[in-house]
Scaffold this motif. Structure first.
Motif, PDB file in Angstrom:
ATOM      1  N   ARG A   1       0.936  -1.184   0.123  1.00 46.97           N
ATOM      2  CA  ARG A   1      -0.014   0.010   0.058  1.00 46.97           C
ATOM      3  C   ARG A   1       0.946   1.276   0.061  1.00 46.97           C
ATOM      4  N   GLY A   2       2.268   1.003   0.186  1.00 46.18           N
ATOM      5  CA  GLY A   2       3.160   2.291  -0.151  1.00 46.18           C
ATOM      6  C   GLY A   2       2.811   3.272   0.578  1.00 46.18           C
ATOM      7  N   LEU A   3       2.936   4.448   0.056  1.00 45.26           N
ATOM      8  CA  LEU A   3       2.767   5.919   0.939  1.00 45.26           C
ATOM      9  C   LEU A   3       1.438   5.873   1.653  1.00 45.26           C
ATOM     10  N   SER A   4       0.367   5.596   1.150  1.00 46.44           N
ATOM     11  CA  SER A   4      -0.954   5.536   1.738  1.00 46.44           C
ATOM     12  C   SER A   4      -0.859   4.936   2.831  1.00 46.44           C
ATOM     13  N   ALA A   5      -0.459   3.744   3.055  1.00 45.04           N
ATOM     14  CA  ALA A   5      -0.303   2.908   4.420  1.00 45.04           C
ATOM     15  C   ALA A   5       0.408   3.790   5.479  1.00 45.04           C
ATOM     16  N   THR A   6       1.524   4.384   5.082  1.00 46.20           N
ATOM     17  CA  THR A   6       2.501   5.130   6.195  1.00 46.20           C
ATOM     18  C   THR A   6       1.645   6.595   6.389  1.00 46.20           C
ATOM     19  N   VAL A   7       1.006   7.132   5.601  1.00 48.56           N
ATOM     20  CA  VAL A   7       0.214   8.375   5.971  1.00 48.56           C
ATOM     21  C   VAL A   7      -0.873   7.733   6.959  1.00 48.56           C
ATOM     22  N   GLU A   8      -1.547   6.934   6.653  1.00 50.44           N
ATOM     23  CA  GLU A   8      -2.583   6.309   7.702  1.00 50.44           C
ATOM     24  C   GLU A   8      -1.942   6.111   8.878  1.00 50.44           C
ATOM     25  N   LEU A   9      -0.662   5.464   8.879  1.00 47.03           N
ATOM     26  CA  LEU A   9      -0.163   5.115  10.293  1.00 47.03           C
ATOM     27  C   LEU A   9       0.058   6.369  10.980  1.00 47.03           C
ATOM     28  N   GLY A  10       0.766   7.164  10.237  1.00 47.30           N
ATOM     29  CA  GLY A  10       1.104   8.706  10.853  1.00 47.30           C
ATOM     30  C   GLY A  10      -0.284   9.334  11.493  1.00 47.30           C
ATOM     31  N   ASP A  11      -1.378   8.964  10.742  1.00 45.48           N
ATOM     32  CA  ASP A  11      -2.570   9.779  11.206  1.00 45.48           C
ATOM     33  C   ASP A  11      -2.947   9.324  12.947  1.00 45.48           C
ATOM     34  N   ARG A  12      -2.347   7.977  12.981  1.00 44.30           N
ATOM     35  CA  ARG A  12      -2.560   7.260  14.251  1.00 44.30           C
ATOM     36  C   ARG A  12      -1.665   7.633  15.545  1.00 44.30           C
ATOM     37  N   LEU A  13      -0.629   8.414  15.031  1.00 47.03           N
ATOM     38  CA  LEU A  13       0.776   8.390  15.947  1.00 47.03           C
ATOM     39  C   LEU A  13       0.726   9.658  16.333  1.00 47.03           C
ATOM     40  N   PRO A  14       0.936  10.079  17.827  1.00 43.91           N
ATOM     41  CA  PRO A  14       1.129  11.319  18.590  1.00 43.91           C
ATOM     42  C   PRO A  14       2.599  11.804  18.440  1.00 43.91           C
ATOM     43  N   ILE A  15       2.894  11.950  17.102  1.00 39.32           N
ATOM     44  CA  ILE A  15       4.523  12.530  17.052  1.00 39.32           C
ATOM     45  C   ILE A  15       4.549  13.837  17.131  1.00 39.32           C
ATOM     46  N   GLN A  16       5.704  14.331  17.636  1.00 39.16           N
ATOM     47  CA  GLN A  16       5.703  16.000  17.693  1.00 39.16           C
ATOM     48  C   GLN A  16       7.064  16.054  17.384  1.00 39.16           C
ATOM     49  N   ALA A  17       7.226  17.523  16.926  1.00 38.95           N
ATOM     50  CA  ALA A  17       8.474  18.006  16.362  1.00 38.95           C
ATOM     51  C   ALA A  17       9.704  17.710  17.083  1.00 38.95           C
ATOM     52  N   HIS A  18       9.457  17.584  18.598  1.00 43.09           N
ATOM     53  CA  HIS A  18      10.887  17.453  19.289  1.00 43.09           C
ATOM     54  C   HIS A  18      11.147  16.224  19.652  1.00 43.09           C
ATOM     55  N   HIS A  19      10.071  15.075  19.089  1.00 39.56           N
ATOM     56  CA  HIS A  19      10.414  13.858  19.171  1.00 39.56           C
ATOM     57  C   HIS A  19      11.455  13.192  18.472  1.00 39.56           C
ATOM     58  N   HIS A  20      12.162  12.083  19.160  1.00 38.10           N
ATOM     59  CA  HIS A  20      13.016  11.089  18.532  1.00 38.10           C
ATOM     60  C   HIS A  20      12.465   9.790  18.184  1.00 38.10           C
ATOM     61  N   ILE A  21      12.171   9.270  17.078  1.00 36.53           N
ATOM     62  CA  ILE A  21      11.234   8.227  16.677  1.00 36.53           C
ATOM     63  C   ILE A  21      12.343   7.232  16.439  1.00 36.53           C
ATOM     64  N   LEU A  22      12.113   5.894  16.442  1.00 35.67           N
ATOM     65  CA  LEU A  22      12.823   4.623  16.016  1.00 35.67           C
ATOM     66  C   LEU A  22      11.980   3.920  14.968  1.00 35.67           C
ATOM     67  N   ASP A  23      12.617   3.549  13.991  1.00 31.29           N
ATOM     68  CA  ASP A  23      12.052   2.721  12.806  1.00 31.29           C
ATOM     69  C   ASP A  23      12.663   1.436  12.587  1.00 31.29           C
ATOM     70  N   ILE A  24      11.954   0.413  13.308  1.00 27.83           N
ATOM     71  CA  ILE A  24      12.688  -0.772  13.201  1.00 27.83           C
ATOM     72  C   ILE A  24      12.117  -1.561  11.923  1.00 27.83           C
ATOM     73  N   GLY A  25      13.425  -1.739  11.293  1.00 29.08           N
ATOM     74  CA  GLY A  25      13.167  -2.651   9.863  1.00 29.08           C
ATOM     75  C   GLY A  25      12.816  -1.620   8.997  1.00 29.08           C
ATOM     76  N   CYS A  26      13.944  -0.411   8.696  1.00 22.63           N
ATOM     77  CA  CYS A  26      13.362   0.757   7.875  1.00 22.63           C
ATOM     78  C   CYS A  26      13.436   0.672   6.510  1.00 22.63           C
ATOM     79  N   GLY A  27      13.922  -0.483   6.199  1.00 23.45           N
ATOM     80  CA  GLY A  27      14.225  -0.781   4.719  1.00 23.45           C
ATOM     81  C   GLY A  27      15.088   0.314   4.194  1.00 23.45           C
ATOM     82  N   LEU A  28      14.521   1.125   3.099  1.00 26.60           N
ATOM     83  CA  LEU A  28      15.133   2.342   2.201  1.00 26.60           C
ATOM     84  C   LEU A  28      14.634   3.601   2.862  1.00 26.60           C
ATOM     85  N   GLY A  29      14.242   3.534   4.150  1.00 26.63           N
ATOM     86  CA  GLY A  29      13.922   4.719   4.871  1.00 26.63           C
ATOM     87  C   GLY A  29      12.983   5.825   4.373  1.00 26.63           C
TER      88      GLY A  29
END
Ligand SMILES: C[S@@+](CC[C@H](N)C(=O)[O-])C[C@H]1O[C@@H](n2cnc3c(N)ncnc32)[C@H](O)[C@@H]1O
Length: 276
Positions: free
Chosen positions: A48-76
């Protein structure tokens, strides 16, 4: 280690960056003015490419000062997308060295090296200190994870209290083993599917709370069918995840769709939290 190397070799060998640059040229994309969106057809490595990542992002409370970890990040791609969208910092780790090398070159091309830091490593043994991340996610990785208890324990260890943890995956469906090859395994080797209920039990055992599961099966089925229709019409674009999937890409996509339709796999998105 032998199993980890076999999984890495399954995903990629050789110069992946060169393959992407060639596809970008075919797509008439200039490397000088490349954007996060330009790379999205190839660097969000799931059906589902970008649309799946966008939907995931819609569920996550990420803020500008955050440091987030992507486990199995592939091509980034997801890491760069979140860094761009939320102005946060993202560290990524992946077991497949050719992906890590390509990911860092792509990050450099986009001028995002100060906010996206990707390194080689295994999610079973994260090379980070305890309690450093504000959130972590793992998108379409856990199908290859042999020891989920250890993998989830490591994710929990590196998170701050109250931080989120999210995953998307093909869980095991109720009707039995999938047909192979599938995008994450040629013949069943390196594939460790468990049901969504078992994933939730393992997350709970690792101490995660407020576990919310969303069934994404219909969306993935539609995405695979759309890709199969395009392939049948000879209309696949030069830049797409098919350039990463090897010669059996059409069979992998057909089986991925069929496995969902037959209840052999059960795609889900799961979001939970480490207790405060
Ligand atoms: C389907 S790709 C998804 C890549 C990325 N998450 C995305 O959404 O674009 C699966 C990735 O998981 C990585 N992977 C599999 N097992 C891993 C492990 N134990 N630790 C770190 N990465 C792993 C593979 O190397 C591959 O890059």
């Amino acid at each position: 280690m032998a199993n980890e190397q076999a999984i890495a070799d399954y995903w990629a060998t050789g110069d992946i960056y060169a393959r992407i640059v060639a596809a970008l040229a075919q797509a008439s994309k200039s490397l000088d003015a490349l954007t996060v969106q330009d790379l999205a057809p190839v660097d969000h490595f799931h059906a589902r490419g970008l649309s799946a990542t966008v939907e995931l992002g819609d569920r996550l409370p990420i803020q500008a000062h955050h440091h987030i970890l992507d486990i199995g990040c592939g091509l980034g791609g997801p890491a760069r997308y979140f860094a761009h969208r939320f102005h946060c910092t993202v560290s990524g780790i992946d077991i497949t060295q050719p992906f890590v090398e390509a990911a860092n070159k792509l990050t450099h091309l986009l001028g995002m090296k100060d906010r996206v830091i990707i390194k080689h490593g295994d999610g079973h043994h994260l090379p980070y200190a305890d309690g450093v991340f504000d959130g972590a996610y793992t998108q379409h990785v856990t199908m290859n994870v042999a020891d989920r208890a250890q993998f989830f324990a490591e994710a929990s260890r590196v998170l701050k209290p109250g931080a989120f943890f999210a995953l998307t995956e093909h869980g095991l469906g109720p009707t039995g083993e999938p047909h192979y090859p599938v995008p994450w395994s040629e013949d069943g080797r390196g594939s460790y599917l468990v049901s969504p209920a078992e994933t939730c039990a393992l997350l709970e055992a690792a101490g995660f709370v407020e576990i919310v599961v969303e069934d994404t099966g219909a969306k993935y089925l539609a995405a695979y069918q759309q890709a199969l229709d395009m392939a049948a019409q000879g209309a696949l674009p030069p830049l797409g995840i098919h350039i990463l999937m090897g010669e059996t890409a059409p069979q992998k996509m057909r089986n991925a769709a069929r496995n969902i339709a037959e209840g052999r796999t059960h795609p889900v998105q799961v979001v939970c939290r480490k207790p405060a």
